[in-house]
Each structure stands twice: as structure tokens, then as C-alpha cells.
Design a protein around this motif. Structure first.
Motif: not given
Ligand code: GDP
Length: 481
Positions: A12-15, A19-22
Motif C-alpha cells: 500500500l506504500g505506507m509505513e 498501518l498498525l494504527e489503522i
């Protein structure tokens, strides 16, 4: 297949942390970023991200549009550029003469005027720039090269004559160019002038005059006595105000060539209308395949000018060769760039010409349909030519019923007589097809249509013409599954 958190984050091109926060917000439990996620969870995450990004993208775009609009609102206004069109002998030249004279009278006596392709008229309400050549030929040849010059078209109608074929043509050209139209009912000084007839003629062309409760602007004038010309100028400025015309004098300079000629002594003299930015003496420029360095500029009052801001028309000295009317003029930083761009364009044209010789043929209606489809154009533009007024009306009546909800048939110009070169010019700028009934175009017109890639077809049977249009409508329709 199960996916690990860090893999999904990468996808997804994210840190990982993001993602963990989501996942936390979603109430998903995990040990670390190396933990695997259920398919369903991964899918849900993707959907949330897609939605977030979509919203962000939308917000960003809205803000960008707002910023662009605010930036535009901060720019200074520029004068409207006006072209005068109309039927032969209805008074275009006389009106231009009157406007030119009125401004000479304003200035100190004895001033010389210089023909630079356009001139300014200053009134208390503001400045108006008039293109100095009447008629749509000049206008269209300028548009041919993609430049938009006139904001407003003043269409002159002699009030002792009413709307004539070239008036209709002028209307079609102005519409195709997206210019606002103002009608000037001229020759009102004549006893036989009949304003009501002008109004009625306009109604027949789907223009409802203000006097009849519509929004078509009609100003009664006399180009001979000058009666009403001040009102016409006021109307032009009013329309310009509504259009909110602005230009950035600090932007990269851009203009358009109005006309050009060779003077035995001075060399190439090119008239240029500045549309954006400010051209200065010493600047390098490119107009189509021709480059130049501005050695001097002169305005219509014969003043030498060091600078030409948006809305000014100047005669430029310093082009290497003759540029074409209608060519867009771009500022370039230096001579190397100027020469290189001009040479590139010459090569490109030669390539195109070579290609055309070896295989390309004139466009037919199918080609036209393809381009319209690509442009998602939902309107079929037609220029109609017939042998008699009767057949003209009959065909128009039938065509009016052939429009569908999805595809509108737009007869932009209809007239009795053979298709003419001006029809081909109009068709090129409007992406239109020329259909004729009972009349054949001259060979020169056919050839021009071929060169410009304009579909031109003649019919002997009304039904066949209608059928061709039906095919165009069907070809335009989105396929239904
Ligand atoms: P163009 O072909 O549209 O440029 O028309 P011109 O400006 O050449 O005018 C055609 C003729 O109409 C000339 O003889 C003009 O003198 C005359 N004319 C133009 N405007 C007026 C007007 O307002 N009143 C009268 N009486 N004659 C006019």
C-alpha cells in the motif's frame, strides 16, 4: 493467501506504524508487524485506505481549484479583445473607421496612426481592443492555428437589410470560437432602417433580443453618424466585466500573430497581440517555425514601446522570417533555444508531410466519429448546404427530430448554395462534417477539405443524407449491454 502486516504496508506504500494504527482502530489484534492478517482483514484495510486516499485526493483537488481561482482573482483585469463581423456592406469597415477616428480625435491633433493589427479605444469605463481587420476570414485563419483571440464578436447587421447569409456564417464562427456575441443594428440613420425586422430575423436564428424579454444584446447604431457607438462600447465593457477577463503581466509572455508582412527597408514586420506576460525589447521569441529577437516594438499610436503587457497590440521588428497569422508566439530564454525550437518544428512538419504522402488519406465520416468519440463529444456538428430554401428547411426539420438524449445534432450553419472554403474553415475549427444536398462543391473546396481532413459529402436523395446523419448518431451512442 495470507499476508504479513509489513508486506501489506509495502504493497500500500505506507509505513508499518501507519498501518498498525489503522489495525488498532479497527480492533484487530496482532503481535508485531510480522504477524499475518486474515484475507478479510487485509481486504477491509485496503478498502479503508482506498476510501481515505480518494477523499484526500478529492479534498486536495478542491483546494487546488480554490487556490487557482483565488490566484486568478488576484490578477489584474485585461481589456477585452473584440472582432467585428457581419454581412458584406453592412458596415464593418465603417464602424472600424469610426472607432479609429474617434480615438484620433481624442488624442492631440496631427498624431499619426500605425496599422499594427489591432487598436485600443479608451473610454471612461475602460479600454477595448479591436482587431483591425473585419470579417471572419481573418478571424478563422487565426483560430485555425489554435489561438483564441477574440473574447467578443460584434456582429453588424444593417437595419435596412436584416440578417443575410454571411450574418449567419458570422454567428456560426463566433459560436464555434466561444466568443460572446453582441449584435449592432447598423445604419439606424437611414429612414428605411427597421429595428423590428432585425429583432424578428434574430428570433428566427434562436436569439431573443432583450427588447423581447430575451438575453441577446442588440445595440442600434450608425457607423456614419456615430449614434449609439458609445452605447456599443459600454455594452462591450459590460459583457467583458461579466466574463471577468484577467491576465498575469508577470507570467511567461505569450501572444498571437495578427498579421505579418515584409517591408523593403525594415524587414519583417509582425503584428502581435500580447495575451499573457510582458514582452520586452531584447526578448527572444518563437512563432511557429520562425524565431526572432525583438529589436523594436511600436504601438498603434506610433509610439516606440520598451514593454508590451497583456492586451497590447504591437508591431514587432526582429523576426528572422515571415510568421503566419494566427501563430502563437512564445517567449524563449535565448537564441539557442529560439533556433532549436524553430528547427524542431520544421523537421516535425516535414515528417508529417512525408507521412501524409505515403499512406494517409482524407478523413471520412467514420474517422470524424472516432475523434469525436475519443473526445467524448456528445454533439454532432453539421454544416448543411442545399440547392433551394425549400430543401434546406425540409432537411433541417427532419434533422431536428433525429437528435437523441445522448447525442445532439447541431446544425451550426445552413445555407443555400455550394459548400464554400469558409465552410471548410468553420468545419475544421468546430470538428464538423459538411453535408450538401443537390449542390456540388467546387474542386478547390473539395481539395481544401481533403487537406484539412474535413469530411465533405454530397447527396442527391434527401433520405440518404438523413440516413448518413442517423448513422453518425448511432455511431456516437454508447453501446448498451
Ligand atoms: P462592410 O462591407 O461591412 O465593411 O461595409 P462598409 O463599412 O464598407 O459599408 C458599406 C456601405 O454602407 C458604405 O457605402 C458605407 O458608407 C455605408 N454605411 C456603413 N454604415 C452606415 C451607416 O451607419 N449609415 C449609412 N447611411 N450608411 C452606412
Amino acid at each position: 493467501a495470507k499476508v504479513r502486516i509489513y508486506q501489506l504496508a509495502k504493497e500500500l506504500g505506507m509505513e508499518n506504524a501507519e498501518l498498525l494504527e489503522i489495525l488498532n482502530e479497527m480492533g484487530v489484534s496482532y503481535k508485531s508487524h510480522a504477524s499475518t492478517l486474515e484475507d478479510e482483514t487485509a481486504q477491509a484495510v485496503k478498502e479503508i485506505i482506498a476510501e481515505q486516499r480518494g477523499l484526500e485526493e478529492q479534498r486536495r483537488r478542491e483546494e487546488e481549484a480554490k487556490r487557482a481561482e483565488e490566484a486568478r482573482k488576484a490578477l489584474p483585469h485585461r481589456p477585452p479583445v473584440v472582432v467585428i463581423m457581419g454581412h458584406v456592406d453592412h458596415g464593418k469597415t465603417s464602424l472600424l473607421d469610426y472607432l479609429r477616428k474617434s480615438r484620433i480625435a481624442e488624442r492631440e491633433a496631427g498624431g499619426i496612426t500605425q496599422h499594427v493589427g489591432a487598436f485600443e479605444v479608451k473610454t471612461k469605463g475602460g479600454t477595448v481592443v479591436f482587431i483591425d481587420t473585419p470579417g471572419h476570414e481573418a478571424f478563422t485563419s487565426i483560430r485555425q492555428r489554435g489561438a483564441r483571440v477574440a473574447d467578443i464578436a460584434v456582429i453588424v447587421i444593417a437595419a435596412d437589410d436584416g440578417i443575410m447569409p454571411q450574418t449567419k456564417e458570422a454567428i456560426a464562427h463566433a459560436k464555434a470560437a466561444g466568443a460572446k456575441i453582441i449584435f449592432a443594428a447598423n445604419k439606424m440613420d437611414l429612414p428605411q432602417a427597421n429595428l423590428d425586422k432585425v429583432y424578428q430575423d434574430l428570433m428566427r436564428e434562436q436569439f431573443v433580443p432583450e427588447a423581447y424579454g430575451g438575453d441577446a444584446i442588440v445595440v442600434p447604431i450608425s457607423a456614419k453618424t456615430g449614434q449609439g457607438v458609445a452605447d456599443l462600447l459600454d455594452m462591450i465593457l459590460l459583457v467583458a466585466e461579466l466574463e471577468d477577463l484577467r491576465a498575469d503581466p508577470e507570467a511567461e509572455p505569450k501572444g498571437v500573430i495578427l498579421e505579418a508582412r515584409v517591408d523593403k527597408q525594415a524587414g519583417v514586420l509582425a503584428s502581435m497581440l500580447v495575451q499573457e506576460g510582458t514582452f520586452r525589447v531584447g526578448d527572444y521569441l518563437v512563432a511557429g517555425e520562425v524565431w526572432g529577437k525583438i529589436r523594436a516594438m511600436r504601438d498603434s499610436d506610433d509610439n516606440q514601446r520598451k514593454e508590451a503587457p497583456p492586451g497590447s497590440a504591437v508591431q514587432v521588428l526582429g523576426f528572422s522570417e515571415l510568421p503566419h497569422a494566427g501563430e502563437v508566439v512564445h517567449w524563449v530564454p535565448d537564441q539557442v533555444a529560439a533556433k532549436e525550437i524553430a528547427e524542431e518544428r520544421i523537421l516535425e512538419r516535414k515528417d508529417r508531410e512525408a507521412g501524409a504522402e505515403t499512406g494517409l488519406r482524407a478523413r471520412n465520416i467514420a474517422d470524424l466519429l472516432r475523434t469525436m468519440k475519443e473526445a467524448e463529444q456528445k454533439e454532432i456538428n453539421i454544416i448543411l448546404r442545399t440547392d433551394t430554401q425549400g430543401s434546406l428547411e425540409a432537411i433541417q426539420q427532419i434533422l431536428a427530430k433525429e437528435s437523441t438524449e445522448e447525442v445532439k445534432i447541431n446544425v451550426m450553419f445552413a445555407a443555400v448554395g455550394a459548400p464554400a472554403e469558409s465552410d471548410v474553415l468553420l468545419a475544421t475549427t468546430a470538428n464538423a462534417a459538411i453535408l450538401s444536398f443537390g449542390v456540388n462543391p467546387a474542386g478547390s473546396v473539395k481539395k481544401m477539405a481533403e487537406q484539412k481532413g474535413v469530411p465533405l459529402q454530397s447527396f442527391r436523395i434527401i433520405y440518404e443524407l438523413i440516413d448518413e446523419v442517423r448513422k453518425m448518431v448511432r455511431g456516437q451512442r454508447e453501446p448498451v449491454f
